[in-house]
Design a protein around this motif. Structure first.
Motif, PDB file in Angstrom:
ATOM      1  N   VAL A 137      26.267  97.504  77.457  1.00  0.00           N
ATOM      2  CA  VAL A 137      26.165  97.428  78.917  1.00  0.00           C
ATOM      3  C   VAL A 137      25.135  96.379  79.329  1.00  0.00           C
ATOM      4  CG1 VAL A 137      25.713  98.741  81.014  1.00  0.00           C
ATOM      5  CG2 VAL A 137      26.846  99.839  79.087  1.00  0.00           C
ATOM      6  N   MET A 138      24.032  96.314  78.609  1.00  0.00           N
ATOM      7  CA  MET A 138      23.018  95.314  78.930  1.00  0.00           C
ATOM      8  C   MET A 138      23.530  93.906  78.667  1.00  0.00           C
ATOM      9  SD  MET A 138      19.581  97.244  77.518  1.00  0.00           S
ATOM     10  CE  MET A 138      18.484  95.968  78.126  1.00  0.00           C
ATOM     11  N   LEU A 139      24.341  93.741  77.623  1.00  0.00           N
ATOM     12  CA  LEU A 139      24.946  92.429  77.377  1.00  0.00           C
ATOM     13  C   LEU A 139      25.934  92.065  78.483  1.00  0.00           C
ATOM     14  CD1 LEU A 139      25.552  92.545  73.513  1.00  0.00           C
ATOM     15  CD2 LEU A 139      23.811  91.250  74.756  1.00  0.00           C
ATOM     16  N   LEU A 140      26.640  93.062  79.006  1.00  0.00           N
ATOM     17  CA  LEU A 140      27.516  92.807  80.151  1.00  0.00           C
ATOM     18  C   LEU A 140      26.703  92.354  81.360  1.00  0.00           C
ATOM     19  CD1 LEU A 140      30.045  95.798  79.969  1.00  0.00           C
ATOM     20  CD2 LEU A 140      30.485  93.408  79.409  1.00  0.00           C
ATOM     21  N   GLY A 141      25.535  92.969  81.545  1.00  0.00           N
ATOM     22  CA  GLY A 141      24.676  92.564  82.652  1.00  0.00           C
ATOM     23  C   GLY A 141      24.193  91.134  82.506  1.00  0.00           C
ATOM     24  N   ILE A 142      23.822  90.758  81.282  1.00  0.00           N
ATOM     25  CA  ILE A 142      23.405  89.371  81.053  1.00  0.00           C
ATOM     26  C   ILE A 142      24.591  88.424  81.246  1.00  0.00           C
ATOM     27  CG2 ILE A 142      22.519  87.772  79.311  1.00  0.00           C
ATOM     28  CD1 ILE A 142      20.920  90.092  78.141  1.00  0.00           C
ATOM     29  N   GLY A 143      25.769  88.870  80.820  1.00  0.00           N
ATOM     30  CA  GLY A 143      26.956  88.042  81.011  1.00  0.00           C
ATOM     31  C   GLY A 143      27.312  87.836  82.467  1.00  0.00           C
ATOM     32  N   SER A 144      26.941  88.798  83.328  1.00  0.00           N
ATOM     33  CA  SER A 144      27.245  88.646  84.752  1.00  0.00           C
ATOM     34  C   SER A 144      26.417  87.550  85.402  1.00  0.00           C
ATOM     35  CB  SER A 144      27.012  89.970  85.484  1.00  0.00           C
ATOM     36  OG  SER A 144      25.629  90.282  85.544  1.00  0.00           O
ATOM     37  N   ALA A 145      25.400  87.048  84.700  1.00  0.00           N
ATOM     38  CA  ALA A 145      24.655  85.908  85.225  1.00  0.00           C
ATOM     39  C   ALA A 145      25.484  84.634  85.165  1.00  0.00           C
ATOM     40  CB  ALA A 145      23.354  85.717  84.441  1.00  0.00           C
TER      41      ALA A 145
END
Length: 231
Positions: A137-145
């Motif tokens: 989930v945290m990687l998804l958050g970074i990917g949303s950048a």
């Protein structure tokens, strides 16, 4: 003397509260009628548009297409004015992205990618009610950048099969919403602000990105801690 543009419309506060009430009405409408949310949104938009036309006191003629008053009313109609300011490139961008996500979901690529993540990403021990690692989930958050958070959340809906009341979706919503602020291109609002305020991408990268990243990590840690305590 004040120009007509500087005069405050006496109905502005009414329209503000009406618009806010229309937004709040959508989930109530969905819960009460069990109809799709877009039905409530279109109903709310229709009500707001009707009151906007009433308060504008414009006149129009349904019998004479070339009537002068009809043309003037169409030109000054608040609904027509708002529709003329819609950014079609942004709408087409989201339409294309969502269609691409739907195509990947139909082909099973998103589910396959989610299975690969579930098998290869270690669990942090903070997960609750899900086998999906919080690290994913945290990687998804970074990917949303880099990828806009709207298509990213839409993709996650096709990747994970957890029920909608699972805490995983709360974390995904937080990660995608806040992670998109790490780069100014990570959200539609950032792209609009970059164009309106002439914000330079590299200035934002140097001055703001690291602060947003720290805030994202701190918020994620607080979220996981609160989830362990409250759930």
């Amino acid at each position: 003397p004040d120009t007509p543009e500087d005069e405050i419309n006496p109905n502005s506060s009414t329209m503000l509260y009406l618009g806010l009430g229309a937004i709040v009405f959508v989930p109530i409408f969905k819960t009460t009628t069990h109809l799709p949310p877009y039905v409530g949104m279109m109903l709310s938009l229709s009500v707001v548009a009707v009151f906007a036309e009433i308060y504008s006191r414009t006149q129009f003629s349904m019998s004479g297409v070339n009537h002068a008053e009809s043309d003037a009313a169409a030109h000054h109609s608040p609904v027509h004015h708002s529709l003329s300011r819609i950014e079609m490139p942004s709408i087409l961008f989201f339409l294309g992205i969502l269609m691409a996500v739907a195509a990947l979901e139909s082909l099973g690529e998103l589910f396959g990618f989610a299975t690969w993540l579930q098998d290869n990403m270690p669990l942090l021990g903070t997960e609750h009610g899900s086998n999906i690692s919080d690290l994913v989930v945290m990687l998804l958050g970074i990917g949303s950048a880099v990828i806009d958070n709207v298509p990213l959340v839409a993709a996650s809906l096709g990747m994970f099969s957890e029920p909608m009341d699972n805490p995983l979706w709360h974390f995904i919503a937080f990660a995608a919403g806040t992670g998109g602020s790490m780069l100014i291109i990570g959200s539609a609002a950032g792209v609009v602000a970059m164009g309106m305020e002439r914000i330079d991408f590299f200035w934002y990268l140097r001055k703001i990105a690291w602060l947003a990243f720290i805030g994202f990590l701190a918020g994620a840690l607080c979220f996981m801690l609160m989830r362990q305590i409250l759930i």
